[in-house]
Design a protein around this motif. Structure first.
Motif, PDB file in Angstrom:
ATOM      1  N   SER A   4      29.509  26.665  28.531  1.00  0.00           N
ATOM      2  CA  SER A   4      30.253  27.504  27.425  1.00  0.00           C
ATOM      3  C   SER A   4      31.392  26.722  26.978  1.00  0.00           C
ATOM      4  N   LYS A   5      31.632  27.009  25.663  1.00  0.00           N
ATOM      5  CA  LYS A   5      32.501  26.245  24.926  1.00  0.00           C
ATOM      6  C   LYS A   5      33.858  26.630  25.375  1.00  0.00           C
ATOM      7  N   TYR A   6      34.138  27.504  25.942  1.00  0.00           N
ATOM      8  CA  TYR A   6      35.561  27.842  26.505  1.00  0.00           C
ATOM      9  C   TYR A   6      35.440  27.940  28.117  1.00  0.00           C
ATOM     10  N   LYS A   7      36.691  27.956  28.688  1.00  0.00           N
ATOM     11  CA  LYS A   7      36.655  28.241  30.132  1.00  0.00           C
ATOM     12  C   LYS A   7      36.976  29.536  30.027  1.00  0.00           C
ATOM     13  N   TRP A   8      36.039  30.336  30.731  1.00  0.00           N
ATOM     14  CA  TRP A   8      36.275  31.719  30.853  1.00  0.00           C
ATOM     15  C   TRP A   8      37.095  32.294  32.066  1.00  0.00           C
ATOM     16  N   GLN A   9      38.219  32.880  31.831  1.00  0.00           N
ATOM     17  CA  GLN A   9      39.186  33.349  32.888  1.00  0.00           C
ATOM     18  C   GLN A   9      39.230  34.826  33.075  1.00  0.00           C
ATOM     19  N   PRO A  10      38.621  35.292  34.265  1.00  0.00           N
ATOM     20  CA  PRO A  10      38.632  36.978  34.347  1.00  0.00           C
ATOM     21  C   PRO A  10      39.906  37.166  34.776  1.00  0.00           C
ATOM     22  N   GLN A  11      40.566  38.246  34.141  1.00  0.00           N
ATOM     23  CA  GLN A  11      41.539  38.764  34.574  1.00  0.00           C
ATOM     24  C   GLN A  11      41.540  39.565  36.032  1.00  0.00           C
ATOM     25  N   ALA A  12      42.339  39.076  37.003  1.00  0.00           N
ATOM     26  CA  ALA A  12      42.277  39.652  38.272  1.00  0.00           C
ATOM     27  C   ALA A  12      43.028  41.134  38.161  1.00  0.00           C
ATOM     28  N   TYR A  13      42.306  41.982  38.955  1.00  0.00           N
ATOM     29  CA  TYR A  13      42.961  43.340  39.240  1.00  0.00           C
ATOM     30  C   TYR A  13      42.782  43.855  40.408  1.00  0.00           C
ATOM     31  N   ASP A  14      43.768  44.848  40.848  1.00  0.00           N
ATOM     32  CA  ASP A  14      43.742  45.725  42.231  1.00  0.00           C
ATOM     33  C   ASP A  14      42.502  46.655  42.397  1.00  0.00           C
ATOM     34  N   ALA A  15      41.601  46.554  43.041  1.00  0.00           N
ATOM     35  CA  ALA A  15      40.716  47.784  42.767  1.00  0.00           C
ATOM     36  C   ALA A  15      41.066  48.975  43.247  1.00  0.00           C
ATOM     37  N   ASN A  16      42.079  48.869  44.278  1.00  0.00           N
ATOM     38  CA  ASN A  16      42.868  50.034  44.757  1.00  0.00           C
ATOM     39  C   ASN A  16      43.736  50.815  43.822  1.00  0.00           C
ATOM     40  N   ALA A  17      44.431  49.896  43.323  1.00  0.00           N
ATOM     41  CA  ALA A  17      45.231  50.362  42.186  1.00  0.00           C
ATOM     42  C   ALA A  17      44.358  50.824  41.078  1.00  0.00           C
ATOM     43  N   PRO A  29      37.223  53.846  35.464  1.00  0.00           N
ATOM     44  CA  PRO A  29      37.504  52.780  36.408  1.00  0.00           C
ATOM     45  C   PRO A  29      37.741  51.596  35.608  1.00  0.00           C
ATOM     46  N   MET A  30      36.885  51.486  34.433  1.00  0.00           N
ATOM     47  CA  MET A  30      37.261  50.513  33.533  1.00  0.00           C
ATOM     48  C   MET A  30      38.252  50.502  32.831  1.00  0.00           C
ATOM     49  N   LEU A  31      38.659  51.483  32.064  1.00  0.00           N
ATOM     50  CA  LEU A  31      39.941  51.393  31.368  1.00  0.00           C
ATOM     51  C   LEU A  31      41.089  51.274  32.421  1.00  0.00           C
ATOM     52  N   ALA A  32      40.995  51.748  33.778  1.00  0.00           N
ATOM     53  CA  ALA A  32      42.199  51.764  34.607  1.00  0.00           C
ATOM     54  C   ALA A  32      42.192  49.990  34.906  1.00  0.00           C
ATOM     55  N   SER A  33      41.060  49.377  34.968  1.00  0.00           N
ATOM     56  CA  SER A  33      41.214  47.758  35.207  1.00  0.00           C
ATOM     57  C   SER A  33      41.567  47.317  33.981  1.00  0.00           C
ATOM     58  N   LEU A  34      41.368  47.568  32.897  1.00  0.00           N
ATOM     59  CA  LEU A  34      42.075  46.808  31.975  1.00  0.00           C
ATOM     60  C   LEU A  34      43.626  47.103  31.620  1.00  0.00           C
ATOM     61  N   LEU A  35      44.082  48.175  31.838  1.00  0.00           N
ATOM     62  CA  LEU A  35      45.289  48.512  32.062  1.00  0.00           C
ATOM     63  C   LEU A  35      46.176  47.519  33.010  1.00  0.00           C
ATOM     64  N   ILE A  36      45.448  47.507  34.275  1.00  0.00           N
ATOM     65  CA  ILE A  36      46.017  46.634  35.078  1.00  0.00           C
ATOM     66  C   ILE A  36      46.032  45.222  34.836  1.00  0.00           C
ATOM     67  N   SER A  37      44.925  44.835  34.092  1.00  0.00           N
ATOM     68  CA  SER A  37      44.900  43.264  33.545  1.00  0.00           C
ATOM     69  C   SER A  37      45.853  42.949  32.778  1.00  0.00           C
ATOM     70  N   ARG A  38      46.275  43.911  32.078  1.00  0.00           N
ATOM     71  CA  ARG A  38      47.492  43.674  31.103  1.00  0.00           C
ATOM     72  C   ARG A  38      48.846  43.842  31.620  1.00  0.00           C
ATOM     73  N   GLY A  39      49.077  43.801  32.803  1.00  0.00           N
ATOM     74  CA  GLY A  39      50.327  43.831  33.653  1.00  0.00           C
ATOM     75  C   GLY A  39      50.806  44.940  33.799  1.00  0.00           C
ATOM     76  N   ILE A  40      50.029  46.148  33.817  1.00  0.00           N
ATOM     77  CA  ILE A  40      50.568  47.315  34.005  1.00  0.00           C
ATOM     78  C   ILE A  40      50.534  47.758  35.556  1.00  0.00           C
ATOM     79  N   CYS A  41      51.564  47.988  36.189  1.00  0.00           N
ATOM     80  CA  CYS A  41      51.322  47.912  37.795  1.00  0.00           C
ATOM     81  C   CYS A  41      51.644  49.415  38.319  1.00  0.00           C
ATOM     82  N   THR A  42      52.200  50.291  37.422  1.00  0.00           N
ATOM     83  CA  THR A  42      52.516  51.630  38.067  1.00  0.00           C
ATOM     84  C   THR A  42      51.904  52.736  36.975  1.00  0.00           C
ATOM     85  N   VAL A  43      51.612  53.888  37.628  1.00  0.00           N
ATOM     86  CA  VAL A  43      51.011  55.112  36.910  1.00  0.00           C
ATOM     87  C   VAL A  43      52.157  55.228  35.705  1.00  0.00           C
ATOM     88  N   GLU A  44      53.409  55.308  36.148  1.00  0.00           N
ATOM     89  CA  GLU A  44      54.338  55.529  34.997  1.00  0.00           C
ATOM     90  C   GLU A  44      54.221  54.722  33.910  1.00  0.00           C
TER      91      GLU A  44
END
Length: 798
Positions: A4-17, A29-44
């Motif tokens: 690959s031209k770049y180093k791919w870095q998948p964002q980790a997320y908590d499956a339970n969250a 679940p996909m949208l939920a995982s994207l929110l978590i990967s953007r640093g959103i930690c709580t439902v609020e």
């Protein structure tokens, strides 16, 4: 194999969250995982991200200095003091200045504006501007998007009796100006909860503090400046930009409507991407090639015809800017190539040129950074004043503001962010400045910092992706810094088809399959990749997903950013008219996808080519076929070893199966083979079988037991059997080895009572079979047959 031209870095997320988010928020679940990967930690926090609105903005009086600034401005308005709005010349500064003009008009204030000329004056506050303000009777100056470093200039304004309120968002220096009020969320003693505001965002907070609820359409200006200045689209910025875009879709600003029209943007569907790539460059072009006042006039006029005229002027300036950028870029790249040849690629690239327009050097820096992935500073030299002015762009591994601070004693002025900055310095300090920056960069940067990284939102299968899921991702809009368009990694897809698109064939379209699911991908500007892709290959891809609508049909489409192939690759360039040119062309196409040094690229050829190859390709590992089988190193790189060679260019085909075996086994790390050998082959060999030998023996037996000329016999039999003389001669070697014939001085004699032996007992028979098979594959098969055969050989030794 293609890295690959770049180093791919998948964002980790908590499956339970993620599951909790999905259930509580009723999202996928996909949208939920994207929110978590953007640093959103709580439902609020998730609710705030998705549903936040203007009511959720922080109290502007939490900003340090706001309590002092507001009554001073109101006093100035009530007392009819003359106020000066002092702005900056980039899109953030233009938006901030325009916003303050609307504020001043709303308050009924007496005011002027001042924006320095980028080329003639440079960034920041200037004493001559203070003098002019004093002559105009200014007693209060409000800066927007500038001023936090203006210690001397504010002191001078104070001496003239001018109070200064600074609103800024740049990194504060150690020593701060003695201003009447300093408003900057990044001040160490400022407790404001959100630190990521753009200059126009800070100006908007001032409007809030003064008015309570400013007109909602003013957020359109906030959106332009925030997106253009690459501020994070999180927190308050997200709310302000989202609100601004919604207002822009029904904008009453004549200037914004005209700018959208000229930019070819449909007002009703405008996005943050349209702002970044359509509107912002045209606004910035005003300050880069002319004066930013023209863009301010556009964003503040109430006359539609004036607005359209100004928008067309900015569009014309933007076209001029693009040409100026290209001219400087080519000069800069030539200069950099000389540096590389003399001392290698610098840790920090510093390039300077006479007459380079300082209004566009930041763009040039960005383009060179993208190509070389190093911190870059581009400076224009003004021989008349003896100064250099420039812009810097950096990579995540190096904080450019800190880097400049480390050699601040060499500059007249500097300021900016970790990723971008501006500076000016005397010409005589330029060489020392370059050395100092590189010494600093060497202490900070490590090898991993120099590999470009692209973040991804996890790994998914095509079956996970649907139109409804992709539609749901619109809840993440607006996209931008810290909230990028989602990128997905999809592994192990089989390439069904690749083809180029566009008038110049410079774009790429792929059709891929994973199980029973198909997905099309488009890669703009990557048409040359089609030559490196083979149908049936297994790919890993990364890109953005969108919905392609055509003729009433809606289907998913991947905007391809990067790809990788982990399997061996064989490229068929047999019969190339200029093989050496093809080697250079392929190396350029492969580029960083080889992920190695030139010593890992080998070229193999016959000895007769050695002189020419050394002249043209001596920077690669050169190898010559040994007449006795095997390979001989032919330059210093090759002498370092053969175990690391991953890519091999074959200029001449091996002459024997032994040479082929040696070629395939000698280079233990070989993953790519590019075949460039000539197609003018010797007389064709056939894969031998017993029937063929039986026919030949019958024809020979008719000659009788007396000696005859081998040459004449073979020529006669060749005409009778449609078998090449070369093939017949090698078959004679088999007959001789099995004692079926005797050879002497160019003649052959049939042995009347030969011993009973099987063809498989003959070494010549077995070698003829291998040679015929090798030549059949190397010279007489189509590309797919050839590549399948070579890949089978590669896999057998890997």
């Amino acid at each position: 194999m293609l890295h690959s031209k770049y180093k791919w870095q998948p964002q980790a997320y908590d499956a339970n969250a993620s599951q909790q988010f999905a259930e509580v928020l009723s999202i996928s679940p996909m949208l939920a995982s994207l929110l978590i990967s953007r640093g959103i930690c709580t439902v609020e926090e998730a609710n705030m991200f998705i549903k936040g609105n203007m009511d959720d903005l922080h109290d502007p009086f939490l900003l340090h200095g706001m309590t002092e600034a507001v009554p001073r401005i109101l006093q100035a308005v009530d007392s009819e003091e003359h106020i000066l709005v002092y702005g900056d010349y980039d899109a953030d500064g233009v938006s901030s200045t325009s916003l303050m003009i609307h504020l001043m008009r709303h308050l009924g204030a007496s005011f002027d504006i001042y924006i320095p000329h980028r080329s003639n004056e440079g960034y920041g506050l200037h004493n001559h501007a203070m003098d002019w303000a004093h002559q105009q009777g200014v007693s209060l100056m409000i800066t927007v998007d500038t001023g936090i470093s203006a210690v001397e200039q504010v002191a001078y304004a104070n001496s003239l009796g001018i109070d200064v309120i600074i609103t800024d968002h740049h990194e504060p220096p150690e020593v701060l100006p003695n201003a009447y009020a300093l408003i900057n969320p990044k001040l160490s003693d400022c407790s404001y909860p959100y630190k990521g505001l753009a200059g126009v965002g800070v100006a908007y907070k001032l409007c809030q503090a003064l008015l309570g609820n400013p007109p909602i359409e003013w957020t359109e200006l906030v959106a332009i400046g925030t997106v253009a200045d690459l501020m994070p689209l999180t927190g308050e910025n997200r709310i302000l930009v989202q609100t601004g875009i919604a207002s822009m879709r029904k904008s009453s600003f004549q200037g914004i409507k005209a700018l959208l029209e000229v930019s070819g943007i449909v007002k009703e569907t405008v996005t943050s991407t349209n702002i970044a790539f359509g509107m912002a460059p045209r606004i910035n072009a005003s300050g880069r090639l002319d004066h930013a006042g023209r863009a301010v006039s556009l964003l503040t006029t109430e006359d539609s015809s004036v607005a359209l005229g100004l928008a067309h002027e900015l569009d014309h300036l933007n076209k001029q800017r693009q040409q100026v950028v290209e001219d400087i870029l080519q000069e800069a790249l030539t200069q950099l190539e000389t540096k590389i040849q003399n001392g290698g690629l610098p840790s920090c690239i510093v390039l300077a040129g006479k007459g380079w327009n300082v209004g566009v050097v930041g763009i040039v820096a960005s383009k060179i950074l993208e190509r070389y992935y190093r911190p870059v500073l581009i400076l224009g030299i003004d021989e008349g004043t003896g100064t250099c002015k420039g812009s810097a762009r950096s990579i995540p591994g190096l904080d450019m503001y800190d880097a400049l601070t480390s050699c601040k004693h060499l500059m007249d002025h500097y300021g900016g962010h970790p990723a971008a900055a501006g500076m000016s310095l005397p010409i005589e300090h330029l060489s020392e400045f370059e050395i100092a920056l590189n010494q600093y960069a060497k202490t900070i940067l490590v090898t991993e910092d120099l590999i470009p990284v692209v973040e991804a939102d996890g790994e998914w299968k095509i079956s996970d992706l649907s139109i409804s899921v992709i539609e749901e991702l619109e809840l993440l809009q607006p996209f931008g810094m810290a909230n990028p368009v989602p990128r997905f990694i999809i592994r192990d897809v089989v390439l069904q088809e690749s083809r180029t698109m566009g008038r110049e064939h410079n774009h790429l379209r792929l059709t891929m399959q994973q199980g029973n699911n198909r997905l099309e991908a488009v890669a703009f500007g990557q048409g040359n990749l089609s030559e490196l892709l083979t149908s049936g290959s297994s790919l890993d891809v990364i890109g953005e997903l969108s919905i392609n609508e055509w003729n009433g049909s809606r289907k998913l489409q991947l905007m391809l950013h990067d790809l990788a192939i982990s399997e061996p690759q064989v490229y068929d360039l047999r019969g190339a008219k200029d093989p050496q040119m093809e080697i250079n062309r392929y190396l350029q196409m492969m580029g960083p996808r080889l992920r190695g040094q030139s010593s890992q690229v080998g070229v193999i050829f016959e000895e007769k080519r050695l002189a020419d190859i050394r002249n043209d390709l001596n920077e690669l590992s050169l190898w010559v076929y040994d007449k006795n089988g095997g390979m001989i190193s032919s330059n210093s790189l090759a002498e370092q070893g053969k175990d690391d060679i991953t890519t091999l260019f074959v200029l001449d085909a091996p002459l024997s199966p032994r040479q082929l075996d040696e070629m395939m086994t000698t280079y233990k790390s070989l993953r790519n083979i590019v075949l460039l050998h000539d197609m003018d082959v010797p007389e064709k060999l056939q894969v031998p079988d017993r029937e063929l030998f039986k026919k030949l023996y019958i024809l020979l037996s008719r000659i009788g037991s007396v000696p005859v000329s081998e040459r004449d016999v073979l020529s006669q039999i060749s005409r009778q059997s449609s078998t090449s003389v070369r093939m017949l001669s090698m078959m004679m070697d088999v007959f001789e080895e099995l004692s079926f014939i005797e050879r002497s001085q160019g003649s052959i004699t049939i042995v009347s009572k030969p011993p009973k032996k099987d063809l498989d007992d003959s070494l010549h028979f077995r070698e003829l079979g291998k040679l015929a098979e090798m030549e059949q594959n190397l010279f007489h098969t189509n590309t797919m047959q050839l590549t399948n055969w070579m890949i089978t050989l590669l896999k057998a030794i890997s």
